[in-house]
Enzyme design. Structure first.
Site, PDB file in Angstrom:
ATOM      1  N   CYS A 110      13.283  11.403   7.071  1.00 38.55           N
ATOM      2  CA  CYS A 110      13.259  10.953   8.462  1.00 38.55           C
ATOM      3  C   CYS A 110      14.605  11.231   9.114  1.00 38.55           C
ATOM      4  O   CYS A 110      14.693  11.404  10.321  1.00 38.55           O
ATOM      5  CB  CYS A 110      12.925   9.477   8.513  1.00 38.55           C
ATOM      6  SG  CYS A 110      13.947   8.517   7.400  1.00 38.55           S
ATOM      7  N   GLU A 170       9.476   1.944  10.977  1.00 39.51           N
ATOM      8  CA  GLU A 170      10.462   3.009  10.757  1.00 39.51           C
ATOM      9  C   GLU A 170       9.694   4.307  10.821  1.00 39.51           C
ATOM     10  O   GLU A 170       8.890   4.594   9.931  1.00 39.51           O
ATOM     11  CB  GLU A 170      11.114   2.862   9.371  1.00 39.51           C
ATOM     12  CG  GLU A 170      11.909   1.588   9.173  1.00 39.51           C
ATOM     13  CD  GLU A 170      13.180   1.554   9.984  1.00 39.51           C
ATOM     14  OE1 GLU A 170      13.575   2.590  10.554  1.00 39.51           O
ATOM     15  OE2 GLU A 170      13.786   0.479  10.070  1.00 39.51           O
ATOM     16  N   LYS A 222       0.890  -1.170   0.000  1.00 43.41           N
ATOM     17  CA  LYS A 222       0.000   0.000   0.000  1.00 43.41           C
ATOM     18  C   LYS A 222       0.928   1.220   0.000  1.00 43.41           C
ATOM     19  O   LYS A 222       1.418   1.646   1.049  1.00 43.41           O
ATOM     20  CB  LYS A 222      -0.883  -0.030   1.247  1.00 43.41           C
ATOM     21  CG  LYS A 222      -2.217   0.665   1.120  1.00 43.41           C
ATOM     22  CD  LYS A 222      -2.140   2.134   0.851  1.00 43.41           C
ATOM     23  CE  LYS A 222      -1.757   2.939   2.065  1.00 43.41           C
ATOM     24  NZ  LYS A 222      -1.471   4.360   1.726  1.00 43.41           N
ATOM     25  N   GLU A 275       8.717  16.639  15.576  1.00 43.69           N
ATOM     26  CA  GLU A 275       9.125  16.512  14.171  1.00 43.69           C
ATOM     27  C   GLU A 275       8.303  17.468  13.311  1.00 43.69           C
ATOM     28  O   GLU A 275       7.080  17.424  13.330  1.00 43.69           O
ATOM     29  CB  GLU A 275       8.919  15.073  13.679  1.00 43.69           C
ATOM     30  CG  GLU A 275       9.445  14.883  12.273  1.00 43.69           C
ATOM     31  CD  GLU A 275       9.194  13.482  11.720  1.00 43.69           C
ATOM     32  OE1 GLU A 275       8.050  13.008  11.779  1.00 43.69           O
ATOM     33  OE2 GLU A 275      10.166  12.879  11.210  1.00 43.69           O
TER      34      GLU A 275
HETATM   35  P1  NAD Z   1       1.926   8.726   7.584  1.00 43.17           P
HETATM   36  O1  NAD Z   1       2.128   8.030   8.887  1.00 43.17           O
HETATM   37  O2  NAD Z   1       0.861   9.744   7.495  1.00 43.17           O
HETATM   38  O3  NAD Z   1       1.601   7.652   6.428  1.00 43.17           O
HETATM   39  C1  NAD Z   1       2.464   6.590   6.146  1.00 43.17           C
HETATM   40  C2  NAD Z   1       1.671   5.491   5.439  1.00 43.17           C
HETATM   41  O4  NAD Z   1       0.727   4.923   6.347  1.00 43.17           O
HETATM   42  C3  NAD Z   1       0.857   5.982   4.248  1.00 43.17           C
HETATM   43  O5  NAD Z   1       0.918   5.008   3.222  1.00 43.17           O
HETATM   44  C4  NAD Z   1      -0.554   6.094   4.823  1.00 43.17           C
HETATM   45  O6  NAD Z   1      -1.578   5.979   3.850  1.00 43.17           O
HETATM   46  C5  NAD Z   1      -0.576   4.904   5.764  1.00 43.17           C
HETATM   47  N1  NAD Z   1      -1.541   5.011   6.864  1.00 43.17           N
HETATM   48  C6  NAD Z   1      -2.005   6.143   7.457  1.00 43.17           C
HETATM   49  N2  NAD Z   1      -2.835   5.811   8.477  1.00 43.17           N
HETATM   50  C7  NAD Z   1      -2.890   4.463   8.518  1.00 43.17           C
HETATM   51  C8  NAD Z   1      -3.562   3.517   9.365  1.00 43.17           C
HETATM   52  N3  NAD Z   1      -4.345   3.911  10.366  1.00 43.17           N
HETATM   53  N4  NAD Z   1      -3.367   2.207   9.144  1.00 43.17           N
HETATM   54  C9  NAD Z   1      -2.544   1.786   8.156  1.00 43.17           C
HETATM   55  N5  NAD Z   1      -1.894   2.619   7.311  1.00 43.17           N
HETATM   56  C10 NAD Z   1      -2.054   3.945   7.498  1.00 43.17           C
HETATM   57  O7  NAD Z   1       3.354   9.336   7.182  1.00 43.17           O
HETATM   58  P2  NAD Z   1       3.727  10.267   5.928  1.00 43.17           P
HETATM   59  O8  NAD Z   1       3.231  11.652   6.162  1.00 43.17           O
HETATM   60  O9  NAD Z   1       3.357   9.576   4.668  1.00 43.17           O
HETATM   61  O10 NAD Z   1       5.331  10.271   6.012  1.00 43.17           O
HETATM   62  C11 NAD Z   1       6.070  11.134   6.821  1.00 43.17           C
HETATM   63  C12 NAD Z   1       6.559  10.405   8.051  1.00 43.17           C
HETATM   64  O11 NAD Z   1       7.298   9.256   7.685  1.00 43.17           O
HETATM   65  C13 NAD Z   1       7.519  11.238   8.890  1.00 43.17           C
HETATM   66  O12 NAD Z   1       7.179  11.100  10.246  1.00 43.17           O
HETATM   67  C14 NAD Z   1       8.879  10.612   8.615  1.00 43.17           C
HETATM   68  O13 NAD Z   1       9.836  10.773   9.634  1.00 43.17           O
HETATM   69  C15 NAD Z   1       8.505   9.186   8.443  1.00 43.17           C
HETATM   70  N6  NAD Z   1       9.531   8.457   7.699  1.00 43.17           N
HETATM   71  C16 NAD Z   1      10.324   7.601   8.407  1.00 43.17           C
HETATM   72  C17 NAD Z   1      11.339   6.913   7.767  1.00 43.17           C
HETATM   73  C18 NAD Z   1      12.232   5.979   8.533  1.00 43.17           C
HETATM   74  O14 NAD Z   1      12.869   5.149   7.909  1.00 43.17           O
HETATM   75  N7  NAD Z   1      12.310   6.075   9.853  1.00 43.17           N
HETATM   76  C19 NAD Z   1      11.540   7.086   6.397  1.00 43.17           C
HETATM   77  C20 NAD Z   1      10.697   7.951   5.688  1.00 43.17           C
HETATM   78  C21 NAD Z   1       9.690   8.636   6.364  1.00 43.17           C
END
Ligand code: NAD
Length: 494
Positions: A281, A247, A173, A382
């Site tokens: 991140c 992550e 997804k 963040e």
């Molecule tokens: P997000 O948590 O909003 O979404 C991430 C994914 O989860 C998306 O595909 C979203 O559709 C899905 N999602 C959202 N709610 C869900 C639920 N209840 N159940 C299942 N899936 C769900 O994050 P974002 O805004 O897309 O990305 C930014 C974040 O990602 C930042 O916090 C960043 O630090 C983090 N990030 C971390 C890493 C790492 O390796 N640590 C790498 C890249 C990004």
């Protein structure tokens, strides 16, 4: 143009018949296409397909799977320029960065392919005669992969290639902010020879993600995204006894000591804080300056920051692109307001850029706050944008304490010429990754990647450690003594 889900080599519409638009964040009038807002019925179809495919894929000799994954890496090389342009158009980072994103997937493909000839197990002595003990990795089944938008190809590849290499099948997804890149990923895997049903893509938002988490036949969830979402997913996986790797967010600090090479540190901070518009991140979002170089380094930094070239990442001269969407733009601007209200000093930036062509996209000026206290929200939370918070440290110990005063623990860096400071930082910074004389960003595919505290849940992607997420250990005892031997009973020490 409409795009579809990818299940068993077919492009099929969602059962929901609902759609979302994918926009270019540098020019919101540029609509890339409509993608399905999928629901539980779509997830059900994809998981069923992946489960059927697991039977044959998991039994294929691992090195044969590796050959297919290696071919995928080669096709990524061939399609790199085209895919980089697609990725930049949908999520904004400059072309040189999206090429790097794809290169990371290529490296991961080749690394994973090679691992299919290793995936080492153990063969250990038994405590009983004429008995042999083995332990080896086995695939788990259908892996549910849920990813963020900021690395649309690299981060998914860290999960997809090792999962497939280990013999699992996948339902992915992708983020609804970067779905077009996922379409190309699927095309590449199909051309490489991944059989139908082994790799599936279901587009959508939290609804589709949650359905994947809930599905009883998805045995592993590998997630990259925010700490809020990851924590929610982990709670569900805990209740469902499902393996989950997370992550999540970061608030990464760089320490620059008085003895550092300041020109080197300047390049590192610029790249770490404003590369990918601060939307990594691992982005540098806290800068800890040792008192003796505080004023000088800030002068150097501000001069460079103010000359960054900002615009559409499709322009090869651009150094910093837009932020991803309206929501994120509003969030970053609200943190800038919070920083000012909390009493931090706005040194540069602090506003939306909306003149000329920038008015069509989500552009925010690279922003630096000084006089930031560890109690302030801009120091603790963040922001995920081009905002850098700076604090002054009067000693190495003070700098270390400031760096560690965070709920997150992904990446970290120190600039120093002192062996003592460097080694103390390696040992004492609370983070999954520490760079010495290099910025907080720049992971390599063959090294473990992940964070401590609220950044992760103890797993590591990248390198050999990723296989701990995507395999179970099977232990086998072979007794060739021809008689009953009782472990512990026949080997009592008294
Ligand atoms: P997000 O948590 O909003 O979404 C991430 C994914 O989860 C998306 O595909 C979203 O559709 C899905 N999602 C959202 N709610 C869900 C639920 N209840 N159940 C299942 N899936 C769900 O994050 P974002 O805004 O897309 O990305 C930014 C974040 O990602 C930042 O916090 C960043 O630090 C983090 N990030 C971390 C890493 C790492 O390796 N640590 C790498 C890249 C990004």
């Amino acid at each position: 143009m409409r795009f579809f889900n990818y299940i068993a080599h077919e492009w099929i519409p969602s059962a929901s018949d609902r759609w979302f638009a994918n926009l270019n964040p540098a020019n919101t009038g540029d609509i890339i296409g409509e993608f399905p807002r999928s629901n539980a019925a779509d997830i059900e179809q994809a998981v069923r397909t992946a489960q059927e495919a697991f039977r044959t894929w998991s039994r294929m000799p691992a090195p044969r799977r590796g050959e297919i994954i290696r071919r995928a890496g080669e096709i990524f090389i061939r399609r790199k320029d085209e895919l980089a342009a697609i990725m930049t158009r949908e999520m904004g980072k400059p072309i040189f960065e999206t090429k790097g994103d794809i290169q990371e997937a290529i490296d991961t493909a080749f690394y994973s392919a090679t691992e299919t000839r290793r995936l080492f197990g153990y063969n250990t002595p038994s405590e009983l005669p004429n008995k042999m003990n083995l332990s080896f990795r086995t695939p788990i089944g259908v892996c549910g992969i849920i990813t963020a938008w900021n690395f649309p190809i690299a981060v998914p590849s860290w999960k997809i290639f090792p999962a497939l290499a280990a013999g699992n099948t996948v339902v992915w997804k992708p983020s609804d902010d970067a779905p077009h890149s996922a379409v190309i990923f699927a095309e590449i895997l199909e051309e490489a020879g991944v059989p139908p049903g082994v790799f599936n893509v279901v587009h959508g938002d939290a609804e589709a993600g949650a359905a994947l988490v809930e599905h009883p036949n998805v045995r592993v969830i590998a997630f990259t995204g925010s700490t809020a979402t990851g924590t929610q997913i982990a709670a569900r996986c805990g209740a469902l006894n499902k393996k989950v790797s997370l992550e999540m967010g970061g608030k990464n600090a760089v320490i620059i000591m008085g003895d550092a090479d300041l020109d080197l540190a300047l390049d590192g901070v610029l790249w770490g804080a404003f590369g990918t518009t601060g939307q990594r991140c691992t982005a540098t979002s806290r800068l800890i300056l040792h008192e003796p170089i505080y004023d000088r380094f800030l002068r150097m930094l501000v001069e460079q920051v103010q000359s960054l070239r900002i615009g559409s990442g499709l322009d090869p001269d651009i150094q910093m692109g837009p932020v991803i969407n309206q929501r994120q733009c509003d969030k970053i601007l609200s943190y800038i307001r919070i920083g000012q209200e909390e009493g931090a000093r706005l040194l540069t930036g602090g506003k939306r850029l909306d003149t000329g062509e920038l008015a069509y996209g989500y552009f925010i000026a690279p922003t630096i706050f000084t006089d930031v206290l560890p109690t302030m929200r801009i120091w603790r939370e963040e922001i995920f944008g081009p905002v850098l918070s700076v604090a002054k440290a009067h000693s190495f110990e003070h700098a270390l304490a400031l760096a560690n005063d965070s709920e997150y623990g992904l990446s970290s860096a120190i600039y120093t010429r002192s062996v003592e400071y460097a080694f103390a930082a390696m040992q004492d910074i609370e983070a999954g990754i520490t760079y010495i004389n290099a910025p907080t960003i720049g992971a390599e595919a063959h090294m473990p990647f992940g964070g401590v505290k609220n950044t992760g849940n103890g797993h590591r992607e990248g390198g050999w450690t990723v296989f701990d997420i995507f395999t179970e250990w099977k232990t086998v005892y072979v007794d060739f003594s021809g008689r009953l031997q009782r472990a512990q009973i026949d080997t009592q020490s008294d």
